[in-house]
Design an enzyme around this catalytic site. Structure first.
Site, PDB file in Angstrom:
ATOM      1  N   HIS A  65       0.841  -1.199   0.000  1.00  0.00           N
ATOM      2  CA  HIS A  65       0.000   0.000   0.000  1.00  0.00           C
ATOM      3  C   HIS A  65       0.868   1.238   0.000  1.00  0.00           C
ATOM      4  O   HIS A  65       2.040   1.199   0.367  1.00  0.00           O
ATOM      5  CB  HIS A  65      -0.928   0.009   1.217  1.00  0.00           C
ATOM      6  CG  HIS A  65      -0.201  -0.045   2.526  1.00  0.00           C
ATOM      7  ND1 HIS A  65       0.278  -1.229   3.058  1.00  0.00           N
ATOM      8  CD2 HIS A  65       0.142   0.917   3.418  1.00  0.00           C
ATOM      9  CE1 HIS A  65       0.871  -0.990   4.212  1.00  0.00           C
ATOM     10  NE2 HIS A  65       0.806   0.303   4.452  1.00  0.00           N
ATOM     11  N   CYS A 185       2.359   3.243  11.862  1.00  0.00           N
ATOM     12  CA  CYS A 185       3.261   2.780  10.812  1.00  0.00           C
ATOM     13  C   CYS A 185       3.523   3.942   9.867  1.00  0.00           C
ATOM     14  O   CYS A 185       2.844   4.973   9.942  1.00  0.00           O
ATOM     15  CB  CYS A 185       2.667   1.586  10.066  1.00  0.00           C
ATOM     16  SG  CYS A 185       1.204   1.978   9.077  1.00  0.00           S
TER      17      CYS A 185
END
Length: 670
Positions: A65, A185
């Protein structure tokens, strides 16, 4: 989520065999629907995110992603391959692959939906339904949440011959162990929320009361201070700094990467329990620093010092780029006498190019004047958090005032950070604690730093700075060539890492008070920094068979990165084959640095690569120096890869990389 995934974005028989090929196959479906505008540009963003941290997860899931300017709307594509694709998960290949494409400016609503998907991936019923799906449309409906996965069957009741005796009254339930956690993240879309879900599920299984604060791209909702105060322990599962970390100080803490939160949440809960039982806690609020808290256990002061200095340099670099390039544009438009132009606040002619050149030059000069204060301020910040900013900036400004320059800024930042850390360790009366960060610490630390910089250490540093400036001004012949070799080696050793930044900061510091020697140093540093990516790009063209498909694709981008003075463009090659690539890059960088100094090339811009060629003294010879170093590095890396040999860091020796895109694995030797 139904607008994010459709049947056209589902491939239940994915033919790709590598993660790069899988991403390309799914991205091509996005391009066909007009949701991605530039396939190669988007895939480069996906690869950059993958380089930060592998996106494979336990349980056979791959979730590449990224955010990208080439994405028109948030989009999700799904692929399934029976024998799996290696996405770097510890337990093996992934058979369920989700490619998430988020626009660079995705709104919070879409990111919240994507985070909900990430949480659902931790549900075994959901993943089992995906593995059993046979219809793309039904699969898209399942992923979007329009269709619920079939629930696992309830276990059959066991018949008994007689009713069991009534159970004795249960004792009062003990107070559960309470944990608060933060997950984050780099992208803030997938792993952040998957780690949160895994920790919550593990808490339910272990009887632990856990509350998680996911710090994702859509922002975050702060935990109630009362919940934090009541917690028995803290878990940080993160790959970017935890925001407002001081809220959790004074409690037993487990600090790990975000993937540990996904893959082993039960172990983290057991670890924080053990720390609480032993009475281990973090430092009280205000006594640590962002750098200290991010460090590993047993980290020495040398490592901490490097991190403190890199903190200052990283915040300084944007001022360098903005100010330096504005100054360079001013020189390019108005000539080298533009520094004598009057202030544009007093004299500006709208139709005169010289006035516009003066505007660029003077704005750039003001941005450049922040270099030393910003360097000092953020070194102090790295040591002592926000209380270090005021004395750091004050000390950096004093360094400018007394002509102590770049070295004075380094000293001021370290003195300011150390002073604040010392003050924070003094036990203060309760009446003063509320005004400590706002009044007491800035007042005392600024006074101490001012005294030391003006009257004690500032003058000797200023004399040293003057001596260094004079030495650079007089550089010629062999001395200049030797310095060029050293700077070239430093620029190419760690490809944008600490040693590279030290050489670059040394060169930029000389531009604050430019002379012929400092301009030669800046030219040598930029030329050497361009060599590694250019050399790798050239090598992939000359001997493409020695590189896998991914490296050849990276080589195309490396032409642009190297030409723009982005040394990090060679990192994918060095990561795959460090023992061949890094020495080759260093050799070419040394040659280029030496030739640049020998040719007496100069540079007034701190960045820009070939795009600031008009601002380079002796530009033709400068290009020759870069080409020579590039040729040397490319020839060496081709020679070393062609020779092979044992013990050189590759598991498969003396063989070209495969065409499948999977390079031989390299031990972590560098």
């Amino acid at each position: 989520m139904s607008d994010m995934i459709t049947a056209d974005l589902v491939d239940l028989d994915l033919a790709a065999q590598t993660k790069e090929a899988a991403a390309r196959s799914l991205a091509e479906r996005m391009v066909a629907l007009g949701r991605v505008t530039d396939l190669d540009g988007f895939l480069a963003d996906v690869a950059a995110r993958e380089a930060q941290m592998p996106t494979g997860l336990d349980g056979g899931i791959g979730i590449p992603h990224c955010r990208s300017e080439h994405v028109t709307e948030p989009t999700l594509a799904f692929g399934r391959r029976a024998d799996g694709i290696d996405f770097g998960a510890p337990d093996g290949p992934a058979d369920l692959i989700f490619l998430i494409a988020a626009p660079a400016g995705a709104d919070d609503a879409h990111l919240t939906i994507l985070s909900a998907l990430a949480r659902r991936l931790m549900d075994p019923d959901f993943t089992a339904a995906l593995r059993a799906a046979t219809d793309p449309a039904a699969t898209a409906s399942l992923i979007s949440g329009d269709t619920a996965p079939p629930a696992a069957p309830e276990p059959a009741a066991t018949a008994t011959a007689e009713e069991p005796p009534p159970a004795p009254a249960a004792p009062a339930a003990p107070v559960p162990f309470r944990v608060v956690a933060v997950t984050s993240c780099p992208t803030g879309i997938a792993h952040t929320y998957m780690a949160a879900e895994a920790l919550e599920q593990a808490g339910q299984a272990e009887g632990v009361e856990i509350v998680v604060e996911p710090q994702g791209s859509a922002g975050f909702t702060r935990l109630d201070p009362a919940v934090i105060a009541a917690a028995d322990g803290v878990i940080f599962a993160h790959d970017v700094p935890v925001r407002e970390k001081e809220r959790f100080a004074g409690k037993p803490t487990v600090d790990v990467g975000v993937k540990a939160g996904i893959n082993r949440p039960a172990e983290l809960l057991a670890e924080v329990r053990d720390k609480a039982a032993r009475g281990e806690t973090t430092a009280p609020a205000g006594t640590g620093s962002p750098v200290d808290e991010a460090g590993g256990p047993g980290e020495g002061y040398g490592t901490k010092l490097r991190k403190w200095l890199m903190s200052g340099v990283s915040y300084m670099v944007p001022f360098v780029a903005a100010g330096g390039l504005l100054i360079a544009l001013g020189f390019a438009i108005g000539g080298y006498t533009i520094d004598k132009a009057p202030s544009v606040a007093e004299h500006f002619v709208w139709t005169d190019s010289t006035s516009w050149a003066a505007l660029l030059f003077q704005v750039g000069g003001l941005a450049f004047s922040f270099l030393v204060p910003v360097l000092a301020g953020y070194i102090a910040y790295g040591m002592a958090d926000r209380p270090g900013l005021v004395p750091g900036f004050v000390g950096g400004s004093i360094a400018l005032t007394i002509n102590a320059g770049f070295l004075g800024g380094l000293a001021a930042g370290l003195i300011a950070g150390g002073t604040v850390m010392a003050i924070q360790r003094v036990r203060m009366p309760a009446a003063l604690r509320g005004i400590m960060p706002v009044v007491v610490i800035p007042l005392i630390s600024s006074a101490v730093v001012g005294f030391l910089m003006f009257l004690v250490v500032g003058k000797p540093i200023a004399e040293l700075q003057k001596a260094l400036t004079d030495w650079l001004s007089g550089l010629s012949g062999a001395n200049a060539v030797i310095l060029g070799v050293v700077l070239g080696l430093m620029m190419c050793f760690d490809l944008g890492g600490p040693l590279n930044k030290v050489a670059y900061a040394f060169a930029v510091g000389g531009l604050a008070n430019p002379n012929d020697g400092s301009l030669k140093v800046m030219a040598a540093v930029m030329a050497a920094g361009m060599v590694p990516p250019l050399a790798m790009a050239l090598a992939t063209v000359v001997r493409g068979g020695l590189f896998n498909r991914t490296e050849r694709e990276n080589g195309k981008a490396a032409w642009v990165l190297g030409s723009s003075f982005i040394t990090e463009g060679a990192i994918p090659f060095a990561a795959a084959d460090p023992l061949r690539v890094i020495p080759s890059a260093m050799a070419g960088g040394a040659v280029t640095g030496a030739l640049s100094m020998l040719f007496e090339c100069t540079l007034r811009a701190p960045h820009g690569g070939i795009f600031v060629l008009p601002l380079i003294g002796n530009p033709a010879l400068y290009l020759i120096a870069i080409l020579a170093g590039t040729a040397v590095s490319a020839a060496l890396v081709i020679l070393l890869k062609g020779m092979g040999g044992r013990g050189d860091g590759k598991a498969v020796e003396g063989t070209p990389a495969t065409e499948s895109g999977t390079a031989p694995k390299v031990p972590a030797t560098v």
